[in-house]
Design a protein around this motif. Structure first.
Motif, mmCIF file in Angstrom:
data_model
loop_
_atom_site.group_PDB
_atom_site.id
_atom_site.type_symbol
_atom_site.label_atom_id
_atom_site.label_comp_id
_atom_site.label_asym_id
_atom_site.label_seq_id
_atom_site.Cartn_x
_atom_site.Cartn_y
_atom_site.Cartn_z
ATOM 1 N N ILE B 27 0.811 -1.222 0.000
ATOM 2 C CA ILE B 27 0.000 0.000 0.000
ATOM 3 C C ILE B 27 0.844 1.273 0.000
ATOM 4 N N ARG B 30 2.350 2.507 -4.051
ATOM 5 C CA ARG B 30 1.613 2.821 -5.269
ATOM 6 C C ARG B 30 0.775 4.060 -5.032
ATOM 7 N N ASP B 198 -6.295 -5.862 0.891
ATOM 8 C CA ASP B 198 -5.788 -4.491 0.834
ATOM 9 C C ASP B 198 -6.793 -3.538 1.457
ATOM 10 N N ASP B 199 -6.353 -2.293 1.657
ATOM 11 C CA ASP B 199 -7.243 -1.245 2.158
ATOM 12 C C ASP B 199 -7.418 -0.130 1.148
ATOM 13 N N TYR B 202 -7.113 -1.675 -6.264
ATOM 14 C CA TYR B 202 -5.946 -1.916 -7.115
ATOM 15 C C TYR B 202 -6.439 -2.661 -8.356
ATOM 16 N N ALA B 243 -11.665 0.535 13.238
ATOM 17 C CA ALA B 243 -11.099 0.482 11.887
ATOM 18 C C ALA B 243 -11.291 1.821 11.188
ATOM 19 N N LEU B 246 -8.745 4.474 12.315
ATOM 20 C CA LEU B 246 -7.388 4.316 11.782
ATOM 21 C C LEU B 246 -7.340 4.594 10.281
ATOM 22 N N ILE B 247 -8.337 4.091 9.572
ATOM 23 C CA ILE B 247 -8.379 4.295 8.116
ATOM 24 C C ILE B 247 -8.492 5.790 7.799
ATOM 25 N N GLU B 250 -5.039 7.346 8.419
ATOM 26 C CA GLU B 250 -4.096 6.985 7.365
ATOM 27 C C GLU B 250 -4.462 7.664 6.043
ATOM 28 N N ARG B 257 -8.063 5.856 1.148
ATOM 29 C CA ARG B 257 -8.242 4.456 1.534
ATOM 30 C C ARG B 257 -9.670 4.026 1.253
#
Lengths: 300, 306
Positions: B27, B30, B198-199, B202, B243, B246-247, B250, B257
């Protein structure tokens, strides 16, 4: 098959010589991060099937892959924050597949110890020549990556043969992580050389906590804190080793990470905690404790 | 030891993966998407509508399907509750919170529960394809012709129910054979919800075509957390909130995300769980920079920005 492993003598923890850690610490904290690679379509040999659901099990594979794509980077951030160097329990093929992860681990001064080639290839029932080939591959790969010979071993997916421990000593590993019988390191009986166990953990192993006991994200953090409080208290009498075993695909999930974060904040707020790698703990024990303990407990 | 014993041979021990389904792009390595309004995270909520065979026992039995001795009214009717009652409760909660659901239905559901599909369509929700039925898993035991037929039937049924070509796919039990991705491209699909790795979105390799993976959380998938891991609904809600926090952080610091949840009507649509669904989603949407989008809207934003 043996009716008793016969690999160590019985010794009550309260009867042993007092163990003293460097700087009189009460407790050595040892954080293990399992850096693993599960194959999508591994060859099958034993009774255990890596993926018990349909073939290929893209859901289960992807779930593990999450650890390498996302989780492990979060785990690195958290451990960095608390100045903790992990010992990585390494499926050595990860060095080939995802070198960014092993390079980032190396940059942090983390210890590399061996955890087989892949987590989808098992040792049990393996003929000796094959088991030797696996061990030699592990050693060669770690030496290639780090320039150093690995000191520790955890069998891939915890699969062993009756001879694994003897081979480890022969190949000059100093410690095994496959035994769960104590809160201190302890001598292991092997055919030649010396080998000790360092108390690895199933109880504070996120795979067991989350996938076997089915506890929630936050409860793991409570367990770590409670375990620490007891071992820290006992460590005033004689040193204790505490392991926290992590799998980034689990503890690195966004709903779980803070459990680790808060538990480490709690632990590192205490004096007298030695933040050590497995190799450092083994070196301390072999140098400062092994002979005295072996004599006292009758280990031959 | 034979040098060609496959157990000690590692022909796929190489850089990247031991398959060619997608690329090794962790993560941090990219470009991450820019969401509308510079949101930190996109919220995707998938509501699966599944039909389970009454006699669907055996090795390929799907999670949540009848598992006791046939005839197993108890498990089957438990799932049917979701279509009769739970769905309406779930959709009301989502609507109240301004969360845009994507409804993933299988072909048998389209045939057997047209009322449920009409409801989704009347609320303007995107319909994604959830295979032929809960029991029709995609795996390497299928021939190409068999798998193509399953996909064609499912895509046709859902597109008809939606009144437009379906664009998203969720495999039953999130399974994929080696050729699923290229067959999905062949049937005009743009994105899949099967992976849990993944978060952020892609791209998948799909036989030359373009296919985007919107990875759904497995940990927060209600059937995993509540049915399989036996967590309570309050425990599930707390994990969703953790979750999301944190997401969101980030996403603010490192780029867009995805928080992708699965809300299953027979499970979270139960009266005693629904307040916790509402509480969980309220904890997500209280983050101002969380953008709720349909699968297609998220894919379009992803493709426009990366």
């Amino acid at each position: 098959m043996l009716c008793d492993p016969g690999r160590w003598v019985y010794s009550a923890i309260v009867d042993r010589p007092r163990l003293t850690l460097p700087n009189d610490a009460r407790l050595a904290l040892w954080v293990v991060s399992n850096h693993e690679f599960y194959e999508l379509d591994p060859p099958l040999r034993n009774v255990r099937r890596p993926w018990p659901r349909v073939q290929p099990d893209t859901l289960a594979y992807g779930y593990r892959d999450y650890g390498n794509r996302v989780g492990v980077w979060r785990v690195m951030d958290v451990l960095d924050r608390y100045g903790i160097r992990a010992s990585i329990s390494l499926n050595v093929a990860l060095c080939d597949h995802h070198p960014e992860i092993t390079e980032a681990s190396l940059e942090r001064g983390w210890e590399f110890y061996c955890h087989g080639i892949y987590n989808t290839r098992y040792l049990f029932e393996m003929p000796e020549a094959e088991e030797r080939a696996v061990i030699e591959d592990c050693i060669e790969t770690v030496v290639r990556e780090t320039g150093r010979r690995p000191a520790g071993w955890l069998s891939p997916a915890l699969t062993n043969t009756e001879r694994t421990l003897d081979l480890l000593a022969e190949y000059r590993f100093t410690y095994t992580c496959d035994l769960f019988h104590d809160d201190q390191p302890f001598p292991v009986r092997v055919k030649s050389g010396r080998l000790i166990s360092i108390p690895y953990t199933l109880e504070l192993n996120d795979v067991i906590v989350y996938n076997s006991f089915l506890y929630t994200g936050r409860h793991y953090g409570e367990m770590i804190r409670d375990q620490f409080d007891v071992l820290y208290r006992e460590g005033a009498e004689s040193a204790r080793v505490m392991c926290i075993s992590l799998h980034p695909y689990l503890v690195g999930q966004p709903n779980k990470l803070h459990a680790l974060d808060q538990a480490l904040a709690h632990i590192t707020s205490h004096e007298g905690v030695w933040l050590a790698t497995g190799e450092e703990i083994a070196a301390w024990y072999l140098e400062c404790c092994y002979d005295e303990v072996a004599r006292a407990v009758g280990h031959e | 030891m034979s040098p060609d014993d496959p157990y000690l041979a590692y022909p796929l021990r190489r850089r990247g993966y031991d398959h060619d389904r997608y690329e090794w792009e962790p993560i941090g390595s990219r470009p991450l998407p820019t969401w509308p309004g510079d949101a930190h995270a996109a919220l995707l909520v998938v509501v699966p509508l599944q039909w389970f065979r009454f006699d669907g026992h055996g090795a390929l039995a799907p999670l949540g399907g009848p598992s006791k001795e046939y005839p197993d009214y108890r498990e089957w009717s438990w799932k049917d509750y979701g279509m009769r009652v739970g769905l309406f409760r779930v959709l009301d909660v989502l609507e109240r919170l301004g969360v845009r659901a994507t409804v993933a239905a299988d072909a048998e559901t389209c045939r057997r529960y047209p009322r449920a599909l009409d409801e989704a369509r009347a609320r303007g929700l995107e319909l994604a394809v959830h295979g032929k039925s809960a029991n029709d898993l995609h795996h390497d035991g299928l021939s190409e012709a068999q798998e193509r037929a399953l996909i064609a039937e499912a895509v046709e049924a859902v597109s008809q129910a939606a009144g437009e070509p379906a664009r998203g796919w969720l495999s039953p039990s999130r399974t994929q054979s080696e050729r699923t991705a290229s067959l999905l491209v062949e049937h005009g699909l743009d994105y899949v919800l099967d992976w849990a790795n993944d978060d952020a979105p892609y791209r998948l390799n799909a036989g030359g075509g373009q296919l985007v993976s919107l990875p759904l959380s497995y940990e927060l998938h209600d059937v995993n957390a509540i049915w399989q891991l036996r967590h309570t609904a309050p425990e599930w809600a707390e994990q969703v909130a953790d979750a999301a926090a944190l997401i969101d952080t980030e996403g603010r610091e490192e780029g867009g995300r995805l928080l992708a949840l699965t809300v299953t009507p027979w499970l979270l649509g139960q009266p005693h769980r629904i307040p916790h669904l509402e509480r969980a989603l309220a904890r997500v949407t209280e983050h101002e920079r969380v953008w709720s989008g349909s699968g297609t809207a998220i894919v379009e934003a992803f493709c426009a920005g990366t």
